[in-house]
Scaffold this motif. Structure first.
Motif, PDB file in Angstrom:
ATOM      1  N   GLY A  87       0.824  -1.212   0.000  1.00  0.00           N
ATOM      2  CA  GLY A  87       0.000   0.000   0.000  1.00  0.00           C
ATOM      3  C   GLY A  87       0.852   1.252   0.000  1.00  0.00           C
ATOM      4  O   GLY A  87       0.550   2.228  -0.692  1.00  0.00           O
ATOM      5  N   LYS A  88       1.944   1.229   0.767  1.00  0.00           N
ATOM      6  CA  LYS A  88       2.855   2.379   0.794  1.00  0.00           C
ATOM      7  C   LYS A  88       3.483   2.598  -0.576  1.00  0.00           C
ATOM      8  O   LYS A  88       3.602   3.748  -1.047  1.00  0.00           O
ATOM      9  CB  LYS A  88       3.940   2.149   1.843  1.00  0.00           C
ATOM     10  CG  LYS A  88       4.938   3.287   1.948  1.00  0.00           C
ATOM     11  CD  LYS A  88       5.989   3.005   3.003  1.00  0.00           C
ATOM     12  CE  LYS A  88       7.008   4.136   3.090  1.00  0.00           C
ATOM     13  NZ  LYS A  88       8.056   3.847   4.103  1.00  0.00           N
ATOM     14  N   ALA A  89       3.880   1.522  -1.232  1.00  0.00           N
ATOM     15  CA  ALA A  89       4.475   1.640  -2.562  1.00  0.00           C
ATOM     16  C   ALA A  89       3.471   2.214  -3.556  1.00  0.00           C
ATOM     17  O   ALA A  89       3.810   3.091  -4.365  1.00  0.00           O
ATOM     18  CB  ALA A  89       4.966   0.266  -3.033  1.00  0.00           C
ATOM     19  N   TYR A  90       2.235   1.744  -3.499  1.00  0.00           N
ATOM     20  CA  TYR A  90       1.215   2.253  -4.419  1.00  0.00           C
ATOM     21  C   TYR A  90       0.873   3.711  -4.137  1.00  0.00           C
ATOM     22  O   TYR A  90       0.611   4.481  -5.059  1.00  0.00           O
ATOM     23  CB  TYR A  90      -0.041   1.381  -4.341  1.00  0.00           C
ATOM     24  CG  TYR A  90      -0.044   0.234  -5.317  1.00  0.00           C
ATOM     25  CD1 TYR A  90      -0.452   0.411  -6.639  1.00  0.00           C
ATOM     26  CD2 TYR A  90       0.353  -1.042  -4.928  1.00  0.00           C
ATOM     27  CE1 TYR A  90      -0.463  -0.640  -7.534  1.00  0.00           C
ATOM     28  CE2 TYR A  90       0.352  -2.110  -5.816  1.00  0.00           C
ATOM     29  CZ  TYR A  90      -0.060  -1.896  -7.117  1.00  0.00           C
ATOM     30  OH  TYR A  90      -0.051  -2.947  -8.014  1.00  0.00           O
ATOM     31  N   ARG A  91       0.860   4.097  -2.872  1.00  0.00           N
ATOM     32  CA  ARG A  91       0.553   5.491  -2.548  1.00  0.00           C
ATOM     33  C   ARG A  91       1.572   6.450  -3.154  1.00  0.00           C
ATOM     34  O   ARG A  91       1.232   7.584  -3.506  1.00  0.00           O
ATOM     35  CB  ARG A  91       0.478   5.678  -1.033  1.00  0.00           C
ATOM     36  CG  ARG A  91      -0.832   5.213  -0.421  1.00  0.00           C
ATOM     37  CD  ARG A  91      -0.993   5.674   1.017  1.00  0.00           C
ATOM     38  NE  ARG A  91      -0.044   5.019   1.918  1.00  0.00           N
ATOM     39  CZ  ARG A  91      -0.227   3.824   2.456  1.00  0.00           C
ATOM     40  NH1 ARG A  91      -1.334   3.135   2.197  1.00  0.00           N
ATOM     41  NH2 ARG A  91       0.673   3.302   3.281  1.00  0.00           N
ATOM     42  N   GLY A  92       2.805   5.990  -3.303  1.00  0.00           N
ATOM     43  CA  GLY A  92       3.836   6.838  -3.871  1.00  0.00           C
ATOM     44  C   GLY A  92       3.662   7.099  -5.352  1.00  0.00           C
ATOM     45  O   GLY A  92       4.247   8.054  -5.886  1.00  0.00           O
ATOM     46  N   ILE A  93       2.861   6.273  -6.046  1.00  0.00           N
ATOM     47  CA  ILE A  93       2.685   6.441  -7.493  1.00  0.00           C
ATOM     48  C   ILE A  93       1.221   6.642  -7.873  1.00  0.00           C
ATOM     49  O   ILE A  93       0.897   6.793  -9.046  1.00  0.00           O
ATOM     50  CB  ILE A  93       3.224   5.208  -8.252  1.00  0.00           C
ATOM     51  CG1 ILE A  93       2.400   3.955  -7.901  1.00  0.00           C
ATOM     52  CG2 ILE A  93       4.702   4.984  -7.954  1.00  0.00           C
ATOM     53  CD1 ILE A  93       2.617   2.784  -8.820  1.00  0.00           C
ATOM     54  N   TRP A  94       0.309   6.642  -6.905  1.00  0.00           N
ATOM     55  CA  TRP A  94      -1.135   6.634  -7.156  1.00  0.00           C
ATOM     56  C   TRP A  94      -1.567   7.859  -7.959  1.00  0.00           C
ATOM     57  O   TRP A  94      -1.059   8.974  -7.757  1.00  0.00           O
ATOM     58  CB  TRP A  94      -1.877   6.608  -5.838  1.00  0.00           C
ATOM     59  CG  TRP A  94      -3.286   6.114  -5.886  1.00  0.00           C
ATOM     60  CD1 TRP A  94      -4.416   6.844  -5.692  1.00  0.00           C
ATOM     61  CD2 TRP A  94      -3.724   4.768  -6.111  1.00  0.00           C
ATOM     62  NE1 TRP A  94      -5.522   6.045  -5.774  1.00  0.00           N
ATOM     63  CE2 TRP A  94      -5.127   4.762  -6.042  1.00  0.00           C
ATOM     64  CE3 TRP A  94      -3.051   3.571  -6.368  1.00  0.00           C
ATOM     65  CZ2 TRP A  94      -5.884   3.608  -6.222  1.00  0.00           C
ATOM     66  CZ3 TRP A  94      -3.801   2.416  -6.549  1.00  0.00           C
ATOM     67  CH2 TRP A  94      -5.189   2.442  -6.479  1.00  0.00           C
ATOM     68  N   ASN A  95      -2.484   7.652  -8.897  1.00  0.00           N
ATOM     69  CA  ASN A  95      -3.086   8.760  -9.631  1.00  0.00           C
ATOM     70  C   ASN A  95      -4.191   9.336  -8.736  1.00  0.00           C
ATOM     71  O   ASN A  95      -5.328   8.877  -8.759  1.00  0.00           O
ATOM     72  CB  ASN A  95      -3.664   8.262 -10.960  1.00  0.00           C
ATOM     73  CG  ASN A  95      -4.313   9.368 -11.776  1.00  0.00           C
ATOM     74  OD1 ASN A  95      -4.562  10.469 -11.284  1.00  0.00           O
ATOM     75  ND2 ASN A  95      -4.601   9.083 -13.036  1.00  0.00           N
ATOM     76  N   SER A 303       3.928  -3.394 -20.688  1.00  0.00           N
ATOM     77  CA  SER A 303       3.283  -2.552 -21.703  1.00  0.00           C
ATOM     78  C   SER A 303       2.851  -1.210 -21.127  1.00  0.00           C
ATOM     79  O   SER A 303       2.602  -0.266 -21.871  1.00  0.00           O
ATOM     80  CB  SER A 303       2.065  -3.269 -22.288  1.00  0.00           C
ATOM     81  OG  SER A 303       1.085  -3.488 -21.287  1.00  0.00           O
ATOM     82  N   SER A 304       2.755  -1.128 -19.790  1.00  0.00           N
ATOM     83  CA  SER A 304       2.321   0.094 -19.117  1.00  0.00           C
ATOM     84  C   SER A 304       3.167   0.298 -17.871  1.00  0.00           C
ATOM     85  O   SER A 304       3.520  -0.664 -17.188  1.00  0.00           O
ATOM     86  CB  SER A 304       0.844   0.007 -18.709  1.00  0.00           C
ATOM     87  OG  SER A 304       0.025  -0.389 -19.780  1.00  0.00           O
ATOM     88  N   ASP A 305       3.458   1.539 -17.559  1.00  0.00           N
ATOM     89  CA  ASP A 305       4.152   1.822 -16.312  1.00  0.00           C
ATOM     90  C   ASP A 305       3.258   1.452 -15.139  1.00  0.00           C
ATOM     91  O   ASP A 305       2.040   1.657 -15.164  1.00  0.00           O
ATOM     92  CB  ASP A 305       4.551   3.294 -16.247  1.00  0.00           C
ATOM     93  CG  ASP A 305       5.882   3.550 -16.955  1.00  0.00           C
ATOM     94  OD1 ASP A 305       6.863   2.874 -16.603  1.00  0.00           O
ATOM     95  OD2 ASP A 305       5.920   4.406 -17.858  1.00  0.00           O
ATOM     96  N   CYS A 306       3.884   0.906 -14.097  1.00  0.00           N
ATOM     97  CA  CYS A 306       3.140   0.365 -12.964  1.00  0.00           C
ATOM     98  C   CYS A 306       4.038   0.411 -11.737  1.00  0.00           C
ATOM     99  O   CYS A 306       5.113   1.012 -11.770  1.00  0.00           O
ATOM    100  CB  CYS A 306       2.701  -1.059 -13.273  1.00  0.00           C
ATOM    101  SG  CYS A 306       4.073  -2.130 -13.770  1.00  0.00           S
ATOM    102  N   VAL A 307       3.630  -0.245 -10.672  1.00  0.00           N
ATOM    103  CA  VAL A 307       4.402  -0.178  -9.436  1.00  0.00           C
ATOM    104  C   VAL A 307       5.796  -0.775  -9.613  1.00  0.00           C
ATOM    105  O   VAL A 307       6.759  -0.314  -9.003  1.00  0.00           O
ATOM    106  CB  VAL A 307       3.636  -0.868  -8.285  1.00  0.00           C
ATOM    107  CG1 VAL A 307       3.586  -2.383  -8.482  1.00  0.00           C
ATOM    108  CG2 VAL A 307       4.214  -0.497  -6.934  1.00  0.00           C
ATOM    109  N   GLU A 308       5.945  -1.780 -10.475  1.00  0.00           N
ATOM    110  CA  GLU A 308       7.258  -2.382 -10.690  1.00  0.00           C
ATOM    111  C   GLU A 308       8.220  -1.448 -11.420  1.00  0.00           C
ATOM    112  O   GLU A 308       9.437  -1.596 -11.302  1.00  0.00           O
ATOM    113  CB  GLU A 308       7.131  -3.698 -11.481  1.00  0.00           C
ATOM    114  CG  GLU A 308       6.575  -4.852 -10.684  1.00  0.00           C
ATOM    115  CD  GLU A 308       5.056  -4.902 -10.714  1.00  0.00           C
ATOM    116  OE1 GLU A 308       4.478  -5.867 -10.191  1.00  0.00           O
ATOM    117  OE2 GLU A 308       4.437  -3.966 -11.258  1.00  0.00           O
ATOM    118  N   THR A 309       7.696  -0.524 -12.198  1.00  0.00           N
ATOM    119  CA  THR A 309       8.578   0.407 -12.909  1.00  0.00           C
ATOM    120  C   THR A 309       8.669   1.752 -12.195  1.00  0.00           C
ATOM    121  O   THR A 309       9.756   2.267 -11.954  1.00  0.00           O
ATOM    122  CB  THR A 309       8.095   0.624 -14.349  1.00  0.00           C
ATOM    123  OG1 THR A 309       6.787   1.218 -14.355  1.00  0.00           O
ATOM    124  CG2 THR A 309       8.045  -0.694 -15.108  1.00  0.00           C
TER     125      THR A 309
END
Length: 357
Positions: A87-95, A303-309
């Motif tokens: 959740g912390k990782a996703y919050r850093g990139i969340w739209n 194919s799309s930028d995501c949490v891994e990128t």
């Protein structure tokens, strides 16, 4: 019934030829195209992350350990902690504007752009939508929705250039499971891996050339970082490793790079067993220590930028590089909804629809 029977309506939109006047309207026959991506949590809170991770990590294509061993470990140990970290990782990139993950935003944009590209060729006969293997919109809901809109044939397009069982195969599995719930199934085709598709290689090369053109100093080398896979999958016959190697070789040849100017590595390792090597986080540190202080890195398997990128590469992997003495770290974004990427998708769709249109 005779064609001139007065109780019969003439064929037209929403009508079958020679159908009685009281026959329920039938949607006009169409063809559906579904772009299928990995998936996304609905939110970054604990419950949303746990629900998403549970679905993802319970997939036997992803984690093939015995459920008797794996499920207690997953549900009682891993999912008690991992949702907080993820959740912390996703919050850093969340739209935050759209309140969704970047993967969802980009996949929606890709579907819309592909629909615009196909419209001059097929008009309203071909409908484009997108689905997620895990999370929403679910594969089942999208296939049912297209069927209700008259799609008697569906082209299912997993957005994984290189084939592997935990990505392409599980996406296709989910599409076939959806058909198992339907009394009236649409016909379905799946798009094969496109790791050596000339238009795909050209799109990757264009993204590298644009990135390099904007730099004041040419990178010492290009790192092509692919999502990892347990080593035993390779020995059991999964073609992923070989297809990744070919993609990087073709890209290097197209760019005119020497062999040492483009290297391959694998990221996102999970669990204790050995995965495909070299591991990206270790490889970039090794390169920095060997004097390669200026690198560019890209992720051709996504194919799309995501949490891994957006999080793993730009945060964890970049940190490892700089901690080892690296200086310039240039991340080259995924193809996302780039014009060349959409044109490639359009070409593949037109080819795979052969005989249907």
């Amino acid at each position: 019934m005779k064609p001139n029977d007065p109780s019969i309506d003439p064929p037209g939109e929403g009508r079958l030829a020679f159908a009685p006047r009281d026959h329920p309207p039938i949607p006009r026959a169409r063809i559906g195209v579904i772009l299928a991506n990995l998936g996304t949590p609905d939110g970054t809170d604990y419950r949303s992350m746990r629900r998403y991770l549970s679905e993802f990590l319970s997939d036997r294509r992803v984690i093939d350990y015995s459920p008797w061993f794996w499920q207690p470990l997953l549900q009682l140990v891993i999912l008690s902690r991992r949702p907080f970290r993820s959740g912390k990782a996703y919050r850093g990139i969340w739209n935050n504007e759209a309140d969704e993950s970047p993967l969802l935003t980009t996949t929606r944009a890709q579907a819309a752009a592909l629909a615009r590209a196909l419209e001059p060729l097929y008009g309203e006969r071909v409908l484009v939508d997108f689905a997620m293997r895990y999370g929403n919109p679910s594969t089942l809901s999208v296939i049912r929705g297209l069927k209700e809109r008259g799609c008697e044939r569906i082209l299912f397009f997993p957005l994984y250039p290189q084939y592997s069982a935990p990505t392409t195969a599980t996406a296709n599995d989910q599409a076939f499971r959806a058909l198992m719930t339907m009394n009236w199934q649409p016909s379905i085709r799946t798009v094969p891996a496109y790791f050596d598709e000339p238009a795909y290689i050209e799109a990757l090369a264009g993204s590298v050339e644009r990135a390099y053109a904007g730099l004041s100093r040419r990178p010492d080398l290009l790192v092509t970082s692919y999502h990892g896979l347990p080593q035993r999958y390779l020995t059991e016959g999964d073609p992923y490793h070989c297809q990744c190697q070919k993609t990087t070789r073709l890209l290097r040849e197209r760019l005119g790079f020497a062999p040492e100017e483009a290297v391959i590595s694998f990221q996102s390792r999970f669990g204790p067993e050995e995965w495909l090597k070299p591991y990206t986080v270790e490889e970039v540190a090794r390169l920095a220590g060997a004097g390669k202080r200026n690198i560019a890195i890209m992720a051709p398997a996504f194919s799309s930028d995501c949490v891994e990128t957006l999080e793993e590469i730009r945060e964890e992997i970049q940190h490892a590089f700089r901690a080892a003495g690296g200086e310039t770290f240039t991340y080259i974004p995924c193809l996302n909804d780039d014009t060349a990427h959409i044109a490639m998708m359009s070409d593949i769709v037109r080819r795979e629809l052969g005989g249907w249109t």
